[in-house]
Design a protein around this motif. Structure first.
Motif, short mmCIF file in Angstrom:
data_model
loop_
_atom_site.label_atom_id
_atom_site.label_comp_id
_atom_site.label_asym_id
_atom_site.label_seq_id
_atom_site.Cartn_x
_atom_site.Cartn_y
_atom_site.Cartn_z
N ASP A 137 92.82 46.42 24.64
CA ASP A 137 91.87 45.16 24.64
C ASP A 137 91.62 44.94 26.17
O ASP A 137 90.80 44.34 26.39
CB ASP A 137 93.09 43.85 24.45
CG ASP A 137 93.05 43.68 23.01
OD1 ASP A 137 92.48 44.67 22.07
OD2 ASP A 137 94.03 43.00 22.37
N ASP A 187 86.78 36.98 16.42
CA ASP A 187 87.95 37.85 15.58
C ASP A 187 88.59 38.76 16.41
O ASP A 187 89.83 38.70 16.50
CB ASP A 187 87.61 38.55 14.34
CG ASP A 187 87.07 37.62 13.23
OD1 ASP A 187 87.54 36.68 12.92
OD2 ASP A 187 85.86 37.94 12.89
N GLU A 188 87.95 39.59 17.70
CA GLU A 188 88.77 40.10 18.35
C GLU A 188 87.92 39.87 19.80
O GLU A 188 86.59 39.78 19.81
CB GLU A 188 88.67 41.65 17.88
CG GLU A 188 89.16 41.81 16.56
CD GLU A 188 89.73 43.40 16.48
OE1 GLU A 188 90.06 43.85 17.44
OE2 GLU A 188 89.55 43.82 15.35
N ARG A 189 88.62 40.08 20.67
CA ARG A 189 88.07 40.02 22.22
C ARG A 189 88.51 41.09 22.82
O ARG A 189 89.48 41.63 23.04
CB ARG A 189 88.60 38.73 22.82
CG ARG A 189 88.30 37.31 22.62
CD ARG A 189 88.52 36.33 23.51
NE ARG A 189 87.63 34.99 23.26
CZ ARG A 189 88.04 34.31 22.48
NH1 ARG A 189 88.98 34.14 21.81
NH2 ARG A 189 87.23 33.04 22.42
N LEU A 190 87.68 42.05 23.64
CA LEU A 190 87.92 42.97 24.52
C LEU A 190 87.35 42.68 25.91
O LEU A 190 86.46 42.20 26.22
CB LEU A 190 87.21 44.49 24.16
CG LEU A 190 87.53 44.71 22.66
CD1 LEU A 190 86.71 45.81 22.21
CD2 LEU A 190 89.07 45.29 22.47
N ARG A 229 78.36 39.59 22.21
CA ARG A 229 79.18 39.56 20.96
C ARG A 229 78.32 40.18 19.70
O ARG A 229 76.97 40.16 20.01
CB ARG A 229 79.05 37.80 20.66
CG ARG A 229 80.21 37.52 19.76
CD ARG A 229 80.25 36.03 19.51
NE ARG A 229 80.67 35.39 20.61
CZ ARG A 229 80.85 34.21 20.94
NH1 ARG A 229 80.44 33.29 19.94
NH2 ARG A 229 81.47 33.35 22.04
N VAL A 289 83.21 40.46 17.11
CA VAL A 289 83.82 41.05 18.36
C VAL A 289 83.24 40.47 19.51
O VAL A 289 81.87 40.70 19.71
CB VAL A 289 83.61 42.59 18.24
CG1 VAL A 289 84.34 43.02 19.43
CG2 VAL A 289 84.23 43.14 16.92
N ARG A 340 88.33 52.40 18.79
CA ARG A 340 88.68 50.97 18.39
C ARG A 340 88.27 50.65 17.04
O ARG A 340 87.19 50.80 16.72
CB ARG A 340 88.22 49.99 19.51
CG ARG A 340 88.88 48.60 19.15
CD ARG A 340 90.19 48.40 19.22
NE ARG A 340 90.54 47.08 19.21
CZ ARG A 340 91.35 46.19 20.19
NH1 ARG A 340 91.48 46.65 21.26
NH2 ARG A 340 91.75 45.14 19.79
N ALA A 361 83.97 41.66 11.03
CA ALA A 361 84.59 41.05 12.23
C ALA A 361 83.69 40.72 13.44
O ALA A 361 82.66 41.54 13.56
CB ALA A 361 85.87 42.11 12.76
N GLU A 403 93.72 54.54 21.04
CA GLU A 403 93.18 53.30 20.83
C GLU A 403 92.68 52.77 22.11
O GLU A 403 93.56 52.74 23.22
CB GLU A 403 93.99 52.11 20.13
CG GLU A 403 93.62 50.61 19.97
CD GLU A 403 94.51 49.84 19.18
OE1 GLU A 403 94.29 49.12 18.30
OE2 GLU A 403 95.55 49.84 19.70
N PHE A 410 87.55 48.35 13.73
CA PHE A 410 87.43 46.89 13.49
C PHE A 410 87.13 46.72 11.83
O PHE A 410 86.52 47.44 11.34
CB PHE A 410 85.96 46.40 14.15
CG PHE A 410 85.80 46.62 15.50
CD1 PHE A 410 86.61 45.78 16.58
CD2 PHE A 410 85.40 47.77 16.06
CE1 PHE A 410 86.51 45.76 17.80
CE2 PHE A 410 85.19 47.86 17.44
CZ PHE A 410 85.79 46.78 18.52
N ARG A 411 87.77 45.69 11.33
CA ARG A 411 87.79 45.35 9.95
C ARG A 411 86.07 44.96 9.75
O ARG A 411 85.51 44.35 10.57
CB ARG A 411 88.60 44.42 9.43
CG ARG A 411 88.06 43.14 10.23
CD ARG A 411 89.10 42.03 9.38
NE ARG A 411 88.96 40.51 9.80
CZ ARG A 411 88.02 39.73 9.63
NH1 ARG A 411 86.92 40.19 8.91
NH2 ARG A 411 87.98 38.54 10.22
#
Length: 606
Positions: free
Chosen positions: A433, A366-369, A539, A474, A466, A472, A430, A468-469
């Motif tokens: 990314d 869902d999210e990449r950092l 992850r 990540v 940061r 998620a 924040e 996150f819902r």
């Protein structure tokens, strides 16, 4: 199942796959009282005032069974603010007990008490606890063992032995200069070992008595502030069976690499010829041109009991590694302290053991950092300044994506502000990314002052966070950089475990390096070592609501700002949302009343 000796030919196979019979024992409440105080300890011909728990170094062990509840009453008799972090305990739906000052709670003032309450459901293995106050965790720490309720996936050992690697400081830790000072010795279970002497008298070393043919489970913890360590025992091998309280496919090796914050469970068979063998812990470090700290090795002794029969003699005759006789123990051959490839290969050989507690790697992302880790500089006190070789206007800081963490000046812990949705949360910046600049992150010329380094060095300070819902998935790629140093970085995430998908040297390349991901049985950990001049991909599932610290476990990097807050939002139901503070939780109004009556020194603003 009773412990028993095994013929050598069968030892390797039998260690792993025999399980202890299932237990049908109810859960319990395990209660401790931790009195934090200062005591005088003498090493290296010098008496030092040391902050400890219950007068012990290491502190008292907590030993529980999966599913138990834990209650720890902390009585702060030290002159410093204090919190205790339960390193690796996930604190599911209980972020209030995570123990980070002004993030999850007010610090415990001198001459005040605080009670931590949490359970350890869904976890088993070796963890530890430590002060989450700058530098004081060097002496305020201890083991935290969660025993499986239904047996471990390896043969029950004859004995379980904690091996806590630490450091000894002759200075008062509360006033150590984090930019200039280093420890004076390394320790095993609080003992310096016979490599150190005081006016010609050897320091006491840790001694482990073993019986021929028996199996021992070593619960190894790196509680040091500064260094990854290599651990070896002459004439013996380790079989690694767990790391960070997650089971590992059994891996046999003669050396363990363990970074600050990490734990490793390893079985050792006493299969050498009866005698005495050195156990050596060697801190490693990056080579020049990085600054070279003293190489402070420590060693203990593994010694065979004299109370063995001729049958045992026959069992172990010809065991691996030869024998040791007389008063001089056999010493293992240690690697060069600059050999970082041993660490790289050790971690690359770890994979998860198939176990009911190990969940599959989530397929979706869902999210990449992409987070770079390095050093930088900011102007002191916020004034304008010019970078120069001899200037004192700059303050060296540690960064994530070129920002150094600075705790906002607030009177309410951020978790309390988050729960009650107050305006304090507006003070957070924040975490982006990606870093603000793309450059050759592993260019060795950036370590030393030069035109390229000067352009990249200026940075900023902020309360980096940061959101996150809930639920998620990540993915984070941590990229070490050569900016002003080239060290590795042990990154610890509170409240969650991480799937360690891959690691590599040089600059991460998404097209090339995704092909290296282990999506079948990657190791699962709460602290991952980002290799020197390299990267690691992890992850995790953001399924534990609250505010969680993500930080480097090298203490100087932490105090210099290599920190971000990972905020996990509530889910859609009560069972996926952060509950209200416990009824006896110290809320801000009560704390401020206490604080007005207390005058105390502070450590780095905490």
């Amino acid at each position: 199942m009773k412990s028993r000796s095994l013929p050598l030919a069968a030892t390797t196979a039998a260690i792993f796959f025999l399980s202890v019979a299932a237990l049908s024992v109810g859960t319990a409440v395990v209660e401790h009282t931790f009195v934090v105080s200062q005591v005088n300890m003498t090493h290296l011909c010098r008496e030092t005032l040391v902050t400890v728990v219950n007068g012990q170094l290491p502190g008292p062990a907590i030993d529980v069974t999966e599913g138990d509840s834990v209650v720890v009453h902390v009585v702060n008799k030290s002159p410093y603010n204090m919190t205790i972090h339960w390193h690796g305990v996930k604190q599911r739906l209980n972020c209030w007990a995570d123990g980070v000052p002004m993030i999850t709670q007010h610090p415990i003032l001198p001459d005040h008490n605080f009670t931590y309450r949490f359970d350890v459901s869904g976890q088993e293995g070796t963890l530890w606890w430590h002060a989450h106050v700058p530098l004081l965790r060097a002496t305020v720490h201890g083991t935290f063992i969660i025993r499986p309720r239904h047996g471990a996936p390896f043969l029950k050992p004859h004995k379980e032995i904690p091996i806590v690697i630490g450091e000894w400081w002759v200075e008062d830790l509360a006033f150590v200069d984090t930019t200039a000072e280093y420890n004076s010795a390394s320790t095993i279970n609080g003992k310096l070992g016979d490599l150190y002497n005081c006016s010609g008298a050897m320091e006491e070393g840790y001694k482990l008595d073993v019986e021929p043919g028996k199996i021992y489970l070593l619960r190894v913890i790196n509680a040091a502030l500064l260094s990854e360590y290599y651990l070896k025992i002459a004439g013996h091998k380790f079989t690694v069976v767990a790391a960070d309280a997650n089971y590992i496919s059994p891996y046999t090796t003669d050396i363990i690499a363990i970074a600050p914050g990490q734990t490793v469970d390893a079985l050792v068979v006493a299969d050498a010829s009866p005698g005495r063998y050195y156990m050596i812990a060697l801190p490693n470090q990056p080579p020049k041109p990085d600054f070279q700290s003293p190489v402070l090795v420590t060693r203990g002794i593994v010694q065979y009991s004299n109370n063995h029969s001729s049958g045992h003699d026959e069992l172990v005759r010809g065991g691996a590694g030869g024998s040791s006789s007389g008063d001089v123990p056999m010493s293992p051959e240690m690697p060069d302290n600059h050999d970082n490839m041993i660490s790289f290969y050790f971690r690359g050989n770890l994979t998860s053991l198939h176990h009911p507690r190990h969940l599959p790697v989530p397929g979706r992302i869902d999210e990449r950092l992409f987070i770079t880790l390095g050093l930088g500089s900011v102007c002191r006190q916020g004034q304008s300044c010019k970078r120069g070789d001899n200037t004192t206007d700059n303050l060296i800081v540690a960064t994530m994506n070129n920002v150094s963490f600075q705790l906002p000046t607030v009177s309410t812990p951020l978790l309390e502000a988050h729960y009650y949705n107050t305006s304090n949360m507006e003070l957070l910046q924040e975490l982006p990314d990606v870093p603000p600049r793309v450059f050759n992150f592993t260019d060795l010329s950036l370590i030393q002052t030069g035109p390229k380094e000067k352009k990249l060095e200026p940075t900023s300070k902020a309360a980096l966070a940061r959101r996150f819902r809930y639920g998620a998935v990540v993915e984070v790629v941590f990229q070490s950089t050569a900016l002003m140093q080239s060290d590795s970085n042990p990154m610890h995430l509170h409240g969650h475990d991480m799937f360690v998908l891959a690691q590599g040297h040089g600059n991460y390349d998404m097209v090339r390096d995704v092909a290296k991901y282990n999506l079948v049985n990657p190791p699962v950990t709460n602290t991952v070592l980002v290799p020197r001049l390299g990267w690691v991909a992890v992850r995790f599932v953001a399924d534990n609501p609250g505010i969680w610290y993500m930080h480097c476990h090298y203490e100087f990097h932490l105090t210099m700002g290599m920190v971000a807050l990972f905020i996990v939002e509530d889910g859609p139901t009560e069972s996926t949302s952060l509950p209200s503070p416990p009824v006896d939780f110290l809320v801000s109004d009560e704390y401020n009343l206490q604080n007005e009556k207390t005058k105390l020194p502070q450590i780095n603003g905490i």
